[in-house]
Design an enzyme around this catalytic site. Structure first.
Site, PDB file in Angstrom:
ATOM      1  N   ASP A  93       0.839  -1.200   0.000  1.00 44.58           N
ATOM      2  CA  ASP A  93       0.000   0.000   0.000  1.00 44.58           C
ATOM      3  C   ASP A  93       0.878   1.255   0.000  1.00 44.58           C
ATOM      4  O   ASP A  93       1.597   1.505   0.959  1.00 44.58           O
ATOM      5  CB  ASP A  93      -0.895  -0.015   1.243  1.00 44.58           C
ATOM      6  CG  ASP A  93      -2.170   0.783   1.066  1.00 44.58           C
ATOM      7  OD1 ASP A  93      -2.107   1.855   0.447  1.00 44.58           O
ATOM      8  OD2 ASP A  93      -3.217   0.331   1.551  1.00 44.58           O
ATOM      9  N   CYS A 128      -5.830   4.243  -3.402  1.00 44.17           N
ATOM     10  CA  CYS A 128      -5.828   2.784  -3.284  1.00 44.17           C
ATOM     11  C   CYS A 128      -7.081   2.070  -3.774  1.00 44.17           C
ATOM     12  O   CYS A 128      -7.006   1.192  -4.628  1.00 44.17           O
ATOM     13  CB  CYS A 128      -5.507   2.371  -1.861  1.00 44.17           C
ATOM     14  SG  CYS A 128      -6.422   3.250  -0.593  1.00 44.17           S
ATOM     15  N   ASP A 136      -0.454  -0.584  -4.939  1.00 45.71           N
ATOM     16  CA  ASP A 136      -1.689  -0.034  -5.504  1.00 45.71           C
ATOM     17  C   ASP A 136      -1.513   1.368  -6.059  1.00 45.71           C
ATOM     18  O   ASP A 136      -2.186   1.771  -6.999  1.00 45.71           O
ATOM     19  CB  ASP A 136      -2.834  -0.073  -4.483  1.00 45.71           C
ATOM     20  CG  ASP A 136      -2.474   0.572  -3.141  1.00 45.71           C
ATOM     21  OD1 ASP A 136      -1.381   1.167  -3.020  1.00 45.71           O
ATOM     22  OD2 ASP A 136      -3.288   0.469  -2.206  1.00 45.71           O
ATOM     23  N   ASN A 137      -0.634   2.156  -5.481  1.00 44.13           N
ATOM     24  CA  ASN A 137      -0.337   3.495  -5.988  1.00 44.13           C
ATOM     25  C   ASN A 137       1.004   3.924  -5.420  1.00 44.13           C
ATOM     26  O   ASN A 137       1.585   3.245  -4.567  1.00 44.13           O
ATOM     27  CB  ASN A 137      -1.424   4.516  -5.613  1.00 44.13           C
ATOM     28  CG  ASN A 137      -1.768   4.524  -4.147  1.00 44.13           C
ATOM     29  OD1 ASN A 137      -2.791   3.965  -3.737  1.00 44.13           O
ATOM     30  ND2 ASN A 137      -0.928   5.132  -3.319  1.00 44.13           N
TER      31      ASN A 137
END
Length: 598
Positions: free
Chosen positions: A45, A81, A331-332
């Site tokens: 994450d 996310c 996710d990012n």
């Protein structure tokens, strides 16, 4: 490199010494020709690829990077996310999922369900393809202790241990789902270690079903900011605080310094667009805090690094390592270098926010390869997992095949070559993190952006904001995205003006693409297939055509994806027609065209 020499010394003392083998590209062994490999998907994450944090993870380097392929141009479809994870699960661009936020009314697990996507996403498609599907860790925001069973029960999983809100981001008080519908609370225990423990147990259980391949999702929260469940714990109550390290790692990286040599590091002159361009220069106290924040991120990632080692060791123990594709990504991304005078955070179209790690090892995966030119996203990765598993979606998804294996690389080359573009989108507010950023909400944040990479020569970023502002950066000469080529009025015959029209046309197609038009937008513009790249489209003979196309724009800035605010859209009659006479639009792209909304 973000790490200073002093940090490298700390890192060397804190890690095992491993000799890196020379890169080689052997064919898959006989055990690797299984039509349905096992798949372990590790998604962290908020880990960016821009600031080299994976270089501080020795187990990941030894077991994944050295043994597999690293993709350096891999991107998040949307730099927050829940929407980004939804794009992976659905293999779709964010404008097609319309999951644009982490909470209702624009996103979150409840909205994902309300839109009918639960049961029509990767886990069920894999289950239908005879996979044993299990998951531990964060699935998406809004997956709460009150909303993971009944109408909101996640379909497709044999077993699960989802991290549940409001405990998801509390490193020391996680709550997990149980398949029987109850909640397991683990106060005082370290979240990443519990995710690792459960992942290894799930691998052992999956191995007991030899007639089925398995898919295991592993999703620790690190290095996301810590959000305390209890409202205290010595940090910021209920806010985005420093990530928490396991005690065994808290002494590491004490000498790490931010990379002040980067031009974007707390610059003397403001940069960027919209609210970014209004930020004041950070004082030394704030910069020192951001440095502390970055160290905490590196410390929190060390437990993830041990998780990677534990997963690989378990796969080897149960005799499944040679038959398993292991994927590591995020996710990012995340800005944590005081870039553009920013507080720690994500949500913007800059490389720190959207460029994320992708490392893969397994049967058929080239060993020791670093891919610097292929441009793919989490939506593409979702499509590729489906392909590897022999699974089918029940709709036409948007993703291209990522060349993870020798066979996929050969297939991609036969089909026209690796993908060279990426669409990044955003429709909701920007949120600051850390002591000086938490609680600050930024509006005028909606944008569409496209990244184009073709070989070593073409490496551009182009963004159109809801404010009317446009940004063009040549990342070969301006890797920190500080010199916006779109700011100055341009003569129509200049290279930058011609580049601008091509990038805008590409974005015009991609912003409403679906299925094939997302996979091959140049074929939408040039239906005869003679132009399949920006390089070819830059030919002067197409100048009048591109100058005549409508421009990407927004009617106003507003939270959420509202189609009526985003006209014009691509229509088939806009495709290039040889021999047709084109009349340029009156409105150009110069700085005089920028109109800031209130």
């Amino acid at each position: 490199m973000l790490l200073a020499r002093a940090a490298a010394a700390v890192f060397a003392l804190a890690t095992l010494a491993h000799a890196s083998p020379a890169p080689s590209f052997p064919r898959a062994s006989p055990s690797a020709v299984l039509s349905k490999p096992n798949i372990v998907f590790i998604i962290v994450d908020d880990q960016d690829a821009r600031q080299n944090s994976i270089d501080t993870m020795p187990h990941l380097q030894r077991l994944l990077v050295d043994e597999g392929t690293r993709f350096n141009k891999f991107f998040a479809p949307i730099s927050v996310c829940c929407p980004s994870r939804s794009s992976f699960l659905r293999s779709q661009c964010a404008h097609n999922t319309n999951i644009t936020s982490v909470m209702p009314p624009y996103g979150g697990w409840s909205v994902f369900n309300e839109k009918g996507m639960n049961g029509h996403y990767l886990p069920t498609f894999l289950a239908n393809a005879n996979y044993d599907v299990r998951y531990v860790g964060k699935l998406m925001n809004g997956h709460s202790v009150n909303a993971f069973t009944g109408d909101f029960e996640a379909d497709g999983f044999v077993d699960h241990a989802f991290l549940l809100d409001p405990n998801t981001y509390d490193y020391w008080s996680p709550a997990f789902s149980r398949a029987n519908g109850t909640v397991e609370y683990r106060p005082g225990e370290y979240s990443t270690d519990l995710v690792a423990e459960k992942a290894i147990a799930f691998l052992a259980q999956a191995a007991e079903t030899p007639d089925k391949p398995f898919f295991l999702g592993v999703a620790p929260i690190a290095p996301h900011s810590h959000i305390s469940t209890s409202g205290h714990s010595g940090g910021l109550p209920g806010l985005f605080d420093l990530p928490r390290a396991a005690p065994r790692h808290a002494h590491l990286f004490q000498d790490v310094k931010l990379n002040s040599s980067r031009e974007s590091h707390n610059p003397d002159v403001p940069s960027g667009a919209s609210w970014v361009r209004t930020l004041d220069k950070l004082n030394s106290t704030n910069v020192e805090y951001i440095e502390e924040f970055y160290r905490a991120r590196l410390q929190a990632l060390q437990a993830v690094d041990e998780l990677v080692e534990g997963v690989i060791n378990k796969l080897e123990e149960i005799g499944k390592l040679d038959d398993t594709i292991v994927i590591y990504t995020s996710d990012n991304g995340f800005e944590a270098n005081a870039g553009h005078r920013r507080q720690p955070g994500k949500t913007l179209p800059y490389e720190e926010d959207i460029n994320v790690p992708l490392v893969v090892r397994g049967p058929g995966v080239p060993r020791g390869l670093v891919d610097n030119h292929s441009v793919y996203s989490l939506a593409d990765l979702g499509s590729t997992v489906l392909h590897l598993a022999g699974a089918q979606a029940d709709y036409d998804h948007d993703g291209s095949l990522v060349p993870l294996t020798h066979e996929l690389r050969e297939q991609v080359e036969r089909d026209g070559g690796t993908k060279g573009f990426h669409l990044a989108e955003y429709w909701v507010e920007g949120i600051g993190e850390g002591k000086y950023g938490s609680g600050i909400t930024r509006f005028n944040q909606t944008y569409r952006a496209v990244r184009v990479v073709e070989g070593d020569e073409i490496n551009y970023s182009y963004a159109v904001w809801c404010t009317g502002e446009r940004e063009i950066y040549d990342l070969n000469t301006d890797p920190d995205q500080m010199h916006n080529l779109a700011l100055a009025p341009l003569a129509p015959t200049s290279f930058t003006a011609r580049l601008h029209t091509r990038l805008d046309a590409l974005l015009l197609v991609l912003k409403s693409c679906s299925g094939n038009s997302c996979r091959n937008p140049w074929k939408v513009i040039f239906r005869d297939g003679k132009v399949q790249s920006l390089r070819t489209a830059l030919d002067e003979k197409y100048d009048a055509y591109f100058e005549a196309l409508p421009r990407v724009r927004y009617s106003e800035c507003r939270l959420g994806f509202h189609i009526k605010l985003e006209a014009p859209f691509w229509t088939e009659d806009l495709a290039y027609s040889p021999g047709k006479e084109y009349v340029p639009l009156d409105a150009g792209f110069g700085a005089s065209q920028i109109v800031l909304s209130a």
